[in-house]
Design a protein around this motif. Structure first.
Motif, PDB file in Angstrom:
ATOM      1  N   THR A   1      -3.471   1.949  -3.696  1.00 35.77           N
ATOM      2  CA  THR A   1      -2.764   3.225  -3.735  1.00 35.77           C
ATOM      3  C   THR A   1      -3.758   4.348  -3.967  1.00 35.77           C
ATOM      4  OG1 THR A   1      -0.901   4.404  -4.733  1.00 35.77           O
ATOM      5  CG2 THR A   1      -2.274   3.124  -6.216  1.00 35.77           C
TER       6      THR A   1
ATOM      7  N   ASN B   1       0.850  -1.194   0.000  1.00 36.99           N
ATOM      8  CA  ASN B   1       0.000   0.000   0.000  1.00 36.99           C
ATOM      9  C   ASN B   1       0.881   1.237   0.000  1.00 36.99           C
ATOM     10  OD1 ASN B   1      -2.668   1.425   0.430  1.00 36.99           O
ATOM     11  ND2 ASN B   1      -1.494   2.226   2.148  1.00 36.99           N
ATOM     12  N   ASN B   2       0.441   2.261  -0.742  1.00 39.16           N
ATOM     13  CA  ASN B   2       1.145   3.535  -0.748  1.00 39.16           C
ATOM     14  C   ASN B   2       0.117   4.636  -1.002  1.00 39.16           C
ATOM     15  OD1 ASN B   2       3.180   5.402  -0.614  1.00 39.16           O
ATOM     16  ND2 ASN B   2       4.232   4.758  -2.472  1.00 39.16           N
ATOM     17  N   THR B   3      -0.158   5.430   0.016  1.00 37.34           N
ATOM     18  CA  THR B   3      -1.166   6.482  -0.102  1.00 37.34           C
ATOM     19  C   THR B   3      -0.640   7.787   0.478  1.00 37.34           C
ATOM     20  OG1 THR B   3      -2.163   5.847   2.009  1.00 37.34           O
ATOM     21  CG2 THR B   3      -3.104   4.878   0.021  1.00 37.34           C
ATOM     22  N   GLN B   4      -1.177   8.899  -0.032  1.00 37.64           N
ATOM     23  CA  GLN B   4      -0.833  10.206   0.521  1.00 37.64           C
ATOM     24  C   GLN B   4      -1.924  11.216   0.151  1.00 37.64           C
ATOM     25  OE1 GLN B   4       2.956  11.250  -1.237  1.00 37.64           O
ATOM     26  NE2 GLN B   4       2.018  12.016  -3.120  1.00 37.64           N
TER      27      GLN B   4
ATOM     28  N   GLN C   1      -5.041   9.309   3.712  1.00 39.44           N
ATOM     29  CA  GLN C   1      -4.020   9.491   4.743  1.00 39.44           C
ATOM     30  C   GLN C   1      -2.723   8.819   4.309  1.00 39.44           C
ATOM     31  OE1 GLN C   1      -4.250  11.248   7.559  1.00 39.44           O
ATOM     32  NE2 GLN C   1      -2.167  10.776   8.166  1.00 39.44           N
ATOM     33  N   GLN C   2      -1.583   9.434   4.654  1.00 38.66           N
ATOM     34  CA  GLN C   2      -0.304   8.828   4.271  1.00 38.66           C
ATOM     35  C   GLN C   2      -0.110   7.501   4.995  1.00 38.66           C
ATOM     36  OE1 GLN C   2       3.279  11.192   3.577  1.00 38.66           O
ATOM     37  NE2 GLN C   2       4.368   9.854   5.004  1.00 38.66           N
ATOM     38  N   ASP C   3       0.182   6.476   4.212  1.00 39.63           N
ATOM     39  CA  ASP C   3       0.435   5.147   4.762  1.00 39.63           C
ATOM     40  C   ASP C   3       1.246   4.373   3.738  1.00 39.63           C
ATOM     41  OD1 ASP C   3      -0.411   3.011   6.895  1.00 39.63           O
ATOM     42  OD2 ASP C   3      -0.675   2.052   4.948  1.00 39.63           O
ATOM     43  N   THR C   4       2.320   3.750   4.175  1.00 40.93           N
ATOM     44  CA  THR C   4       3.140   2.959   3.252  1.00 40.93           C
ATOM     45  C   THR C   4       3.528   1.651   3.919  1.00 40.93           C
ATOM     46  OG1 THR C   4       5.346   3.754   3.945  1.00 40.93           O
ATOM     47  CG2 THR C   4       4.127   5.117   2.376  1.00 40.93           C
ATOM     48  N   GLN C   5       3.344   0.548   3.203  1.00 44.04           N
ATOM     49  CA  GLN C   5       3.729  -0.746   3.740  1.00 44.04           C
ATOM     50  C   GLN C   5       3.906  -1.763   2.613  1.00 44.04           C
ATOM     51  OE1 GLN C   5       0.411  -2.881   5.806  1.00 44.04           O
ATOM     52  NE2 GLN C   5      -0.710  -0.970   5.453  1.00 44.04           N
TER      53      GLN C   5
ATOM     54  N   ALA D   1       7.118  -1.360   7.289  1.00 44.61           N
ATOM     55  CA  ALA D   1       6.050  -0.439   7.668  1.00 44.61           C
ATOM     56  C   ALA D   1       6.593   0.528   8.722  1.00 44.61           C
ATOM     57  CB  ALA D   1       4.836  -1.197   8.197  1.00 44.61           C
ATOM     58  N   PRO D   2       6.771   1.805   8.384  1.00 42.58           N
ATOM     59  CA  PRO D   2       6.573   2.400   7.070  1.00 42.58           C
ATOM     60  C   PRO D   2       7.573   1.835   6.063  1.00 42.58           C
ATOM     61  CG  PRO D   2       7.679   3.944   8.523  1.00 42.58           C
ATOM     62  CD  PRO D   2       7.274   2.798   9.382  1.00 42.58           C
TER      63      PRO D   2
END
Length: 358
Positions: A259, A174-177, A264-268, A281-282
């Motif tokens: 993605t 997952n990669n969101t911002q 919200q920012q989240d990266t894993q 994670a992150p």
């Protein structure tokens, strides 16, 4: 390999050839990433020096050159005309996606090595032209995948190769911002299909789990299915405000990714195997942290001082090491081109609402 070995060797440069020397860089495109991350990273590096700044604005190039004590400050037109070529050995291309090609072509004509930001270009066709230009000129070309030199990722790769998780069975990424909080301008280039390329979320964010999984597992995508949606008015010209896609990697291994540029920012990135699990994670925007699980073992390996600048420092020193030693570059142009073909297939699968073979 035990977890203590991972901790003890966390920052080891296992790629270093031991070569000496310095590679002088011209930085093309002076956006916030270049100014706030790349220039400090080069200042921290072992084998790199910034000796030329290239911008659309002469005033901006002069101002930043004075601030960072850089010798040459030139415009894009000057760069294409071959100005200041005696001041640099390599070119970093950090412009928006659709402008990479022209600067790589000029660098190739000038015989300069190139470190080009990812994604490689806006489309597969333009990426092919970019790679062919570098190959025709026989210059080193690296696609700027900083995760491949990030210590947590390299240690994870060693653990996977050592059998820590057994046989991989599933991969999740997952990669969101919240891009409109980061830059509230709805006319920004990442929301302009003529500049960003196929879309915004997969091109800019989804590429991270795709490429990092490829690197960790040494398996390439075979097919993909995908869903996309754009409901916010700022995303009306791009198809993927949010995207969910499942890539089948070689060996029938599923990589499931989500993605979004409006979350919200989240990266894993999580890799599950028959005997254990490795999770970052992150994962993708500094301070990558390893979470290890196997049987009764639970461990976390992190270095909270290792942020985006340090990741870029490792990337630049890796590239310089390869240029100076003449050794092959792992994430070369063909490697970046493979990701572009995967991204195109993701968009095709979403548009057609059916699986697409890559």
């Amino acid at each position: 390999m035990g977890t203590q070995s991972v901790v003890d060797r966390f920052t080891e440069r296992d790629w270093a050839s031991g070569t000496d020397g310095t590679v002088r860089f011209a930085l093309v495109g002076l956006g916030w990433w270049t100014v706030d991350v790349v220039i400090p990273a080069i200042e921290q590096s072992t084998h790199c020096e910034t000796t030329a700044l290239v911008s659309s604005s002469q005033e901006k190039a002069d101002r930043l050159a004075d601030r960072h004590d850089v010798d040459a400050a030139i415009t894009y037109d000057d760069f294409h005309d071959g100005a200041a070529t005696d001041t640099y050995d390599a070119v970093y291309v950090g412009t928006p996606n659709a402008y990479h090609l022209e600067y790589v072509e000029t660098a190739a004509d000038l015989g300069k090595a190139v470190l080009c930001e990812k994604p490689l270009e806006a489309t597969v066709e333009r990426s092919e032209r970019l790679v062919e230009a570098a190959e025709a000129a026989d210059i080193p070309l690296m696609t700027a995948y900083r995760m491949q030199t990030e210590p947590a990722v390299r240690r994870a790769k060693e653990l996977i190769e050592d059998g820590f998780i057994g046989e991989p069975t599933h991969v999740y990424g997952n990669n969101t911002q919240p891009i409109l909080e980061m830059n509230p301008d709805p006319d920004q280039w990442r929301l302009d299909p003529d500049v960003t390329g196929y879309g915004t979320s997969v091109m800019d964010l989804g590429i991270y789990p795709i490429n990092t999984a490829r690197f960790l597992l040494e398996r390439d995508p075979v097919s993909v299915s995908a869903r996309m949606d754009s409901s916010h008015e700022a995303f009306e010209n791009v198809p993927d405000q949010t995207a969910t896609y499942t890539i089948t990697l070689e060996g029938d291994l599923p990589l499931v990714c989500t993605t979004s540029q409006h979350a919200q920012q989240d990266t894993q990135l999580k890799i599950i195997g028959t005997e254990g699990t490795i999770e970052l994670a992150p994962a993708f925007h500094g301070e990558a942290t390893l979470h290890l699980s196997s049987g009764s073992l639970r461990a976390t390996v992190e270095d909270t001082d290792y942020g985006a600048v340090e990741e870029m420092r490792e990337e630049f020193d890796y590239f310089a090491d390869r240029v100076l030693s003449g050794e092959s570059i792992r994430p070369d142009g063909r490697h970046g081109l493979a990701d572009m073909r995967t991204i195109r297939a993701i968009h095709e699968a979403a548009e057609r609402d059916e699986p697409v073979t890559i």
